[in-house]
Design a protein around this motif. Sequence first.
Motif, PDB file in Angstrom:
ATOM      1  N   THR A   6     -72.344   6.119 -41.588  1.00 53.30           N
ATOM      2  CA  THR A   6     -71.112   6.808 -42.407  1.00 53.30           C
ATOM      3  C   THR A   6     -70.494   7.379 -41.330  1.00 53.30           C
ATOM      4  O   THR A   6     -71.220   8.598 -40.976  1.00 53.30           O
ATOM      5  CB  THR A   6     -71.607   7.745 -43.278  1.00 53.30           C
ATOM      6  OG1 THR A   6     -72.345   8.901 -43.169  1.00 53.30           O
ATOM      7  CG2 THR A   6     -72.142   6.320 -44.882  1.00 53.30           C
ATOM      8  N   PRO A   7     -69.725   6.899 -40.546  1.00 51.60           N
ATOM      9  CA  PRO A   7     -69.091   8.075 -39.731  1.00 51.60           C
ATOM     10  C   PRO A   7     -68.756   8.767 -40.055  1.00 51.60           C
ATOM     11  O   PRO A   7     -67.960   9.242 -40.836  1.00 51.60           O
ATOM     12  CB  PRO A   7     -67.761   6.888 -39.083  1.00 51.60           C
ATOM     13  CG  PRO A   7     -68.193   5.479 -39.146  1.00 51.60           C
ATOM     14  CD  PRO A   7     -69.142   5.542 -40.345  1.00 51.60           C
ATOM     15  N   ASP A   8     -68.320   9.682 -38.916  1.00 51.94           N
ATOM     16  CA  ASP A   8     -67.785  11.166 -39.270  1.00 51.94           C
ATOM     17  C   ASP A   8     -66.634  11.365 -38.396  1.00 51.94           C
ATOM     18  O   ASP A   8     -66.098  11.170 -37.376  1.00 51.94           O
ATOM     19  CB  ASP A   8     -68.521  12.521 -39.245  1.00 51.94           C
ATOM     20  CG  ASP A   8     -69.001  12.714 -37.426  1.00 51.94           C
ATOM     21  OD1 ASP A   8     -68.841  11.519 -36.454  1.00 51.94           O
ATOM     22  OD2 ASP A   8     -68.290  14.153 -37.347  1.00 51.94           O
ATOM     23  N   PRO A   9     -65.430  11.921 -39.850  1.00 47.74           N
ATOM     24  CA  PRO A   9     -64.284  11.823 -39.522  1.00 47.74           C
ATOM     25  C   PRO A   9     -63.723  12.899 -38.898  1.00 47.74           C
ATOM     26  O   PRO A   9     -64.569  14.059 -39.038  1.00 47.74           O
ATOM     27  CB  PRO A   9     -63.188  11.856 -40.812  1.00 47.74           C
ATOM     28  CG  PRO A   9     -64.181  11.160 -42.122  1.00 47.74           C
ATOM     29  CD  PRO A   9     -65.767  11.416 -41.416  1.00 47.74           C
ATOM     30  N   THR A  10     -63.081  13.148 -38.020  1.00 51.43           N
ATOM     31  CA  THR A  10     -62.863  14.654 -37.108  1.00 51.43           C
ATOM     32  C   THR A  10     -61.446  14.817 -37.060  1.00 51.43           C
ATOM     33  O   THR A  10     -60.619  14.391 -35.826  1.00 51.43           O
ATOM     34  CB  THR A  10     -63.265  14.398 -35.845  1.00 51.43           C
ATOM     35  OG1 THR A  10     -64.449  14.263 -35.536  1.00 51.43           O
ATOM     36  CG2 THR A  10     -63.382  15.494 -34.551  1.00 51.43           C
ATOM     37  N   VAL A  30     -45.613  15.686 -33.226  1.00 49.03           N
ATOM     38  CA  VAL A  30     -47.009  14.949 -32.385  1.00 49.03           C
ATOM     39  C   VAL A  30     -47.949  14.270 -33.671  1.00 49.03           C
ATOM     40  O   VAL A  30     -48.723  15.927 -34.322  1.00 49.03           O
ATOM     41  CB  VAL A  30     -47.847  16.066 -31.052  1.00 49.03           C
ATOM     42  CG1 VAL A  30     -49.447  15.410 -30.806  1.00 49.03           C
ATOM     43  CG2 VAL A  30     -46.634  15.964 -30.518  1.00 49.03           C
ATOM     44  N   PRO A  31     -47.893  13.688 -34.354  1.00 52.09           N
ATOM     45  CA  PRO A  31     -48.611  13.255 -35.275  1.00 52.09           C
ATOM     46  C   PRO A  31     -49.890  13.943 -35.317  1.00 52.09           C
ATOM     47  O   PRO A  31     -51.171  13.336 -34.021  1.00 52.09           O
ATOM     48  CB  PRO A  31     -48.071  11.985 -35.742  1.00 52.09           C
ATOM     49  CG  PRO A  31     -48.016  11.240 -34.513  1.00 52.09           C
ATOM     50  CD  PRO A  31     -47.700  12.609 -33.449  1.00 52.09           C
ATOM     51  N   ALA A  32     -50.898  13.887 -36.231  1.00 50.26           N
ATOM     52  CA  ALA A  32     -52.553  14.106 -36.597  1.00 50.26           C
ATOM     53  C   ALA A  32     -53.051  12.710 -36.444  1.00 50.26           C
ATOM     54  O   ALA A  32     -52.562  11.635 -37.539  1.00 50.26           O
ATOM     55  CB  ALA A  32     -52.615  15.287 -37.146  1.00 50.26           C
ATOM     56  N   VAL A  33     -53.939  12.838 -35.636  1.00 47.54           N
ATOM     57  CA  VAL A  33     -55.036  11.260 -35.978  1.00 47.54           C
ATOM     58  C   VAL A  33     -56.131  11.816 -36.281  1.00 47.54           C
ATOM     59  O   VAL A  33     -56.522  12.801 -35.771  1.00 47.54           O
ATOM     60  CB  VAL A  33     -54.929  10.812 -34.385  1.00 47.54           C
ATOM     61  CG1 VAL A  33     -53.305   9.631 -34.151  1.00 47.54           C
ATOM     62  CG2 VAL A  33     -55.598  10.967 -32.925  1.00 47.54           C
ATOM     63  N   THR A  34     -56.738  10.692 -36.899  1.00 49.16           N
ATOM     64  CA  THR A  34     -58.503  11.099 -37.226  1.00 49.16           C
ATOM     65  C   THR A  34     -58.850  10.480 -36.484  1.00 49.16           C
ATOM     66  O   THR A  34     -59.323   9.364 -36.563  1.00 49.16           O
ATOM     67  CB  THR A  34     -58.686  10.934 -38.264  1.00 49.16           C
ATOM     68  OG1 THR A  34     -57.642  12.127 -40.035  1.00 49.16           O
ATOM     69  CG2 THR A  34     -59.901  11.794 -39.504  1.00 49.16           C
ATOM     70  N   GLY A  35     -60.391  11.298 -36.172  1.00 47.17           N
ATOM     71  CA  GLY A  35     -61.071  10.901 -35.076  1.00 47.17           C
ATOM     72  C   GLY A  35     -62.791  10.212 -35.915  1.00 47.17           C
ATOM     73  O   GLY A  35     -62.795  11.009 -36.715  1.00 47.17           O
ATOM     74  N   GLY A  87     -56.945   4.368 -43.061  1.00 48.69           N
ATOM     75  CA  GLY A  87     -58.552   5.562 -43.065  1.00 48.69           C
ATOM     76  C   GLY A  87     -58.817   6.174 -43.405  1.00 48.69           C
ATOM     77  O   GLY A  87     -58.435   6.853 -44.227  1.00 48.69           O
ATOM     78  N   HIS A  88     -59.431   7.217 -42.485  1.00 54.18           N
ATOM     79  CA  HIS A  88     -59.602   8.055 -42.921  1.00 54.18           C
ATOM     80  C   HIS A  88     -58.599   8.958 -43.326  1.00 54.18           C
ATOM     81  O   HIS A  88     -58.858  11.408 -43.259  1.00 54.18           O
ATOM     82  CB  HIS A  88     -61.188   9.018 -42.187  1.00 54.18           C
ATOM     83  CG  HIS A  88     -62.007   8.020 -42.329  1.00 54.18           C
ATOM     84  ND1 HIS A  88     -63.080   8.874 -44.119  1.00 54.18           N
ATOM     85  CD2 HIS A  88     -63.195   7.294 -41.450  1.00 54.18           C
ATOM     86  CE1 HIS A  88     -63.746   7.563 -43.188  1.00 54.18           C
ATOM     87  NE2 HIS A  88     -63.763   6.648 -42.322  1.00 54.18           N
ATOM     88  N   ASN A  89     -57.062   9.129 -41.990  1.00 53.42           N
ATOM     89  CA  ASN A  89     -56.903  10.150 -41.784  1.00 53.42           C
ATOM     90  C   ASN A  89     -55.632  10.269 -43.270  1.00 53.42           C
ATOM     91  O   ASN A  89     -54.718   8.817 -43.049  1.00 53.42           O
ATOM     92  CB  ASN A  89     -55.568   9.566 -40.833  1.00 53.42           C
ATOM     93  CG  ASN A  89     -55.038  10.316 -39.529  1.00 53.42           C
ATOM     94  OD1 ASN A  89     -54.490  11.436 -40.497  1.00 53.42           O
ATOM     95  ND2 ASN A  89     -54.031  10.534 -38.969  1.00 53.42           N
ATOM     96  N   THR A  90     -55.203  10.713 -43.751  1.00 49.68           N
ATOM     97  CA  THR A  90     -54.501  10.470 -44.748  1.00 49.68           C
ATOM     98  C   THR A  90     -53.255  11.403 -44.455  1.00 49.68           C
ATOM     99  O   THR A  90     -52.051  11.338 -45.870  1.00 49.68           O
ATOM    100  CB  THR A  90     -55.142  11.048 -45.907  1.00 49.68           C
ATOM    101  OG1 THR A  90     -55.332  12.303 -46.207  1.00 49.68           O
ATOM    102  CG2 THR A  90     -56.713  10.965 -46.705  1.00 49.68           C
ATOM    103  N   ALA A  91     -52.987  12.072 -43.155  1.00 49.66           N
ATOM    104  CA  ALA A  91     -51.954  13.045 -43.084  1.00 49.66           C
ATOM    105  C   ALA A  91     -50.485  12.149 -42.591  1.00 49.66           C
ATOM    106  O   ALA A  91     -50.970  11.451 -41.523  1.00 49.66           O
ATOM    107  CB  ALA A  91     -51.779  14.259 -41.932  1.00 49.66           C
ATOM    108  N   VAL A  92     -49.724  12.174 -43.176  1.00 50.54           N
ATOM    109  CA  VAL A  92     -48.458  11.555 -42.977  1.00 50.54           C
ATOM    110  C   VAL A  92     -47.405  12.956 -42.302  1.00 50.54           C
ATOM    111  O   VAL A  92     -46.677  13.061 -43.259  1.00 50.54           O
ATOM    112  CB  VAL A  92     -47.662  10.124 -42.959  1.00 50.54           C
ATOM    113  CG1 VAL A  92     -46.922   9.369 -43.056  1.00 50.54           C
ATOM    114  CG2 VAL A  92     -48.890   9.406 -43.316  1.00 50.54           C
ATOM    115  N   PRO A  93     -46.957  12.621 -40.715  1.00 54.73           N
ATOM    116  CA  PRO A  93     -45.536  13.972 -40.895  1.00 54.73           C
ATOM    117  C   PRO A  93     -44.250  12.745 -41.497  1.00 54.73           C
ATOM    118  O   PRO A  93     -43.850  11.942 -42.001  1.00 54.73           O
ATOM    119  CB  PRO A  93     -45.889  13.568 -39.243  1.00 54.73           C
ATOM    120  CG  PRO A  93     -46.859  12.477 -38.846  1.00 54.73           C
ATOM    121  CD  PRO A  93     -47.054  11.924 -39.722  1.00 54.73           C
ATOM    122  N   ALA A  94     -43.201  14.249 -42.239  1.00 51.59           N
ATOM    123  CA  ALA A  94     -42.144  14.368 -43.112  1.00 51.59           C
ATOM    124  C   ALA A  94     -41.478  14.108 -42.128  1.00 51.59           C
ATOM    125  O   ALA A  94     -40.715  13.296 -42.440  1.00 51.59           O
ATOM    126  CB  ALA A  94     -41.950  15.501 -43.348  1.00 51.59           C
TER     127      ALA A  94
END
Length: 451
Positions: A6-10, A30-35, A87-94
């Motif tokens: 189960t890969p760990d999101p960072t 600079v949008p957030a990306v999830t590792g 994927g694991h990244n639910t953030a979307v810049p406004a």
Amino acid sequence: MTPDPTPDPTPAPRPAPATAGASSGEPPVVPAVTGVRLSGAAHRADLPLLVLGPSLGTSAATLWTRCAAAGLTEAFDVLAWDLPGHGHNTAVPARAFDLAGLAAGVLVLVDEVMTQRGDPPASSFAYAGDSVGGAVGLQLLLDAPDRVDAAVLLCTGARIGTAASWTERMATVTDSGTPAMVSGSAQRWFGPGFLDREPEAGSALLHALSAARDEGYVAVCGALAAFDVRDRLGEITAPVLAVAGSHDVATPPGSLRAIAEGVVHGSYVELPDVAHLAPAEAPEVVARLVRAHLLGGSIDEALAGPGAVGGAGGGAGGAAPAAYDGDDPRVAAGLVTRREVLGDAHVDRARAATTDFTRDFQDFITAYAWDGVWNRPGLDRRSRSLVTLTALVARGHHEELAMHVRAARTNGVTVEEIREVLLQTAIYCGVPDANAAFRVAQQVLADLGEA
């Protein structure tokens, strides 16, 4: 080393939203990306970092997990990343962002992971990316050339599609959501017979598309609509392997050839029976190509190994010299350093002279000397060369001394500094030893045209 089940999101820290356009007077977004760490936790900080970029509509895990397990995690600490809303990244810049902002977001994530690994600030890394992930790779190579050692860019382009086609797709997803893209993507993404051969893999990829947040998908489309670096490819000096799928209609082979021909050090490979998602369609082949390009192996051998899809087309121009073919990542990593310090010609001669009787010893010194010692972070290579010269004088190993005088010059030691080291050895090792060492070094420097 095997991937975490189960890969760990960072997640990277999310900057405050800002507008994308410079005309607004506000800083770029600079949008957030999830590792997603695809390597197991044990010893991964000891391996070089490899960053993997996704295709639009996919998640890091669905696109790259099988490829990572096919050999990448043995040689690298593998970090994949998810697009905004994927994927694991639910953030979307406004507000809107562009590919340069997305590349900057990847660097934020990479720097956070490097801090966790204990790497020096702003260390370099290797990169591979598919589609928009490949486009981000081009942007990284342009905006942060000192950070990316080498890159494998798959099923991508210096420009992808047209502004009109992306605008149309944005309207479709805005009106009907990402599920409306599933049917068309099933036709574009996969080569002939893939869904019949790999129904579970195909289903997982299409489910990731359907589950992507509409606004995230639309935002990435907007960034791609404005992306065009065709006139800047000549600025890219890091080695690039461009990998095309012969059945890819979204980024056809010509797009990848243009990258390989446009950058300073480019090679090209075309995979038959593959369309747009090469890491998922041909995971074993792509893993071998990534390893070969980044670790100095044979591209032709990578194409010919198990898992090849219909044989290789197009060939590989400018492939690196053949390297280690086994499974020990320490030998693979050490061989890269050995080549960088001693030169390809010396290492190729040594490898060519290897026999069944000497093979274990060659692998031993490559793993324990060139990886276990020379790749340690405590001393830079220049300092290690100075120490090595002194030790070889003390022990009277003249053949090795000649080799390491050449290596010292490669590692940035000046002729004057070599002379001072040898003078120092006259006091602490003995005048006869230093006399012989000066004779050896004088000949080597004369051969190099430096004495």
